[in-house]
Design a protein around this motif. Sequence first.
Motif, mmCIF file in Angstrom:
data_model
loop_
_atom_site.group_PDB
_atom_site.id
_atom_site.type_symbol
_atom_site.label_atom_id
_atom_site.label_comp_id
_atom_site.label_asym_id
_atom_site.label_seq_id
_atom_site.Cartn_x
_atom_site.Cartn_y
_atom_site.Cartn_z
ATOM 1 N N TYR A 146 0.642 -1.044 -0.110
ATOM 2 C CA TYR A 146 0.356 -0.136 0.052
ATOM 3 C C TYR A 146 1.066 1.021 0.478
ATOM 4 O O TYR A 146 0.523 1.990 -0.926
ATOM 5 N N MET A 147 1.715 1.332 1.131
ATOM 6 C CA MET A 147 2.892 2.093 1.006
ATOM 7 C C MET A 147 3.612 3.133 -0.528
ATOM 8 O O MET A 147 4.005 3.912 -0.848
ATOM 9 N N ASN A 148 3.652 1.637 -1.326
ATOM 10 C CA ASN A 148 4.100 1.802 -2.506
ATOM 11 C C ASN A 148 3.063 2.589 -3.679
ATOM 12 O O ASN A 148 3.333 2.772 -4.803
ATOM 13 N N LEU A 149 1.825 2.187 -3.606
ATOM 14 C CA LEU A 149 0.863 3.196 -4.182
ATOM 15 C C LEU A 149 0.849 4.256 -4.842
ATOM 16 O O LEU A 149 0.868 5.362 -3.250
ATOM 17 N N LYS A 150 0.694 5.098 -5.701
ATOM 18 C CA LYS A 150 0.209 6.757 -4.386
ATOM 19 C C LYS A 150 -1.272 6.749 -4.908
ATOM 20 O O LYS A 150 -2.173 5.860 -5.337
ATOM 21 N N LYS A 151 -1.313 8.219 -3.505
ATOM 22 C CA LYS A 151 -2.065 8.561 -2.721
ATOM 23 C C LYS A 151 -2.320 9.552 -2.992
ATOM 24 O O LYS A 151 -1.263 10.526 -3.660
ATOM 25 N N PRO A 152 -3.393 10.193 -2.712
ATOM 26 C CA PRO A 152 -4.142 11.523 -3.341
ATOM 27 C C PRO A 152 -3.613 12.298 -1.863
ATOM 28 O O PRO A 152 -3.274 11.651 -0.764
ATOM 29 N N SER A 153 -3.357 13.943 -1.982
ATOM 30 C CA SER A 153 -2.751 14.838 -0.731
ATOM 31 C C SER A 153 -3.805 14.392 0.530
ATOM 32 O O SER A 153 -3.562 14.498 1.577
ATOM 33 N N TRP A 154 -5.215 14.702 0.167
ATOM 34 C CA TRP A 154 -6.170 14.741 1.204
ATOM 35 C C TRP A 154 -6.554 12.733 1.780
ATOM 36 O O TRP A 154 -7.050 12.810 2.250
ATOM 37 N N THR A 155 -5.436 11.832 1.347
ATOM 38 C CA THR A 155 -5.540 10.720 2.796
ATOM 39 C C THR A 155 -5.106 11.026 3.575
ATOM 40 O O THR A 155 -4.689 11.814 4.334
ATOM 41 N N PRO A 156 -6.668 10.035 4.072
ATOM 42 C CA PRO A 156 -6.259 10.285 5.961
ATOM 43 C C PRO A 156 -5.121 9.780 6.463
ATOM 44 O O PRO A 156 -4.522 8.577 5.422
ATOM 45 N N PRO A 157 -4.301 10.315 7.527
ATOM 46 C CA PRO A 157 -3.147 9.633 8.268
ATOM 47 C C PRO A 157 -3.650 8.467 8.532
ATOM 48 O O PRO A 157 -4.767 7.557 9.334
ATOM 49 N N ARG A 158 -3.018 7.247 8.634
ATOM 50 C CA ARG A 158 -2.903 5.547 9.062
ATOM 51 C C ARG A 158 -3.664 5.594 10.265
ATOM 52 O O ARG A 158 -4.327 4.866 11.312
ATOM 53 N N ALA A 159 -3.297 7.075 10.930
ATOM 54 C CA ALA A 159 -3.197 6.458 12.431
ATOM 55 C C ALA A 159 -5.150 6.753 13.092
ATOM 56 O O ALA A 159 -5.464 6.561 13.987
ATOM 57 N N ALA A 160 -6.010 7.536 12.310
ATOM 58 C CA ALA A 160 -6.717 8.122 11.883
ATOM 59 C C ALA A 160 -8.423 6.443 11.887
ATOM 60 O O ALA A 160 -9.120 6.501 11.852
ATOM 61 N N PHE A 161 -7.464 5.663 10.956
ATOM 62 C CA PHE A 161 -8.385 4.455 11.069
ATOM 63 C C PHE A 161 -9.036 3.047 11.624
ATOM 64 O O PHE A 161 -10.368 3.670 11.813
ATOM 65 N N GLY A 162 -8.348 3.474 12.673
ATOM 66 C CA GLY A 162 -8.324 2.498 13.951
ATOM 67 C C GLY A 162 -9.863 3.349 14.519
ATOM 68 O O GLY A 162 -10.822 2.875 14.497
#
Length: 164
Positions: free
Chosen positions: A33-49
């Motif tokens: 996942y970290m190697n995929l291109k993602k938009p600048s508005w991707t929520p931070p990883r810490a938000a998902f839990g």
Amino acid sequence: MPVPVSALGAILLPHIGGWAGSFLVRKHYSSWYMNLKKPSWTPPRAAFGPVWTTLYTSMGYASYLVWRDGGGFEGALTPLAAYGTQLALNWAWTPIFFGCHSLKWGLVDITLLTVAAGTTAALFYQVNQTAGLLMVPYLGWLGIATSLNYWIYVNNREESEKKD
């Protein structure tokens, strides 16, 4: 007033797939996942839990309210079947997206999930308005997640076409 056991069971149920999926995410997050291109508005990883914990808890409680006020499975079969459908689609997304690395089929799943969750919210609202409203934050998050999945799919097409 103590919380009924049936309410606790309804609240815990959606978390089961979330917990199982979190193990899959951990395995693939840093490598793939970290190697995929993602938009600048991707929520931070810490938000998902915290976000998913809140959403699963609220949708579980909403299902309890519908079960209670709708007359159980017999009286509220249609809204609870819609709920089960959206929950299955919710649980399926993580293995599809992270496990199979399928951006396209993840997008198909999350699109169907969003429609099913919207239907569930509308059906819940007919039985218990609070239950329907408890689904609104989930629908908002699904809007973000669907947009994110779409952006990642479009901008990682070469990676996606290898898998699909």
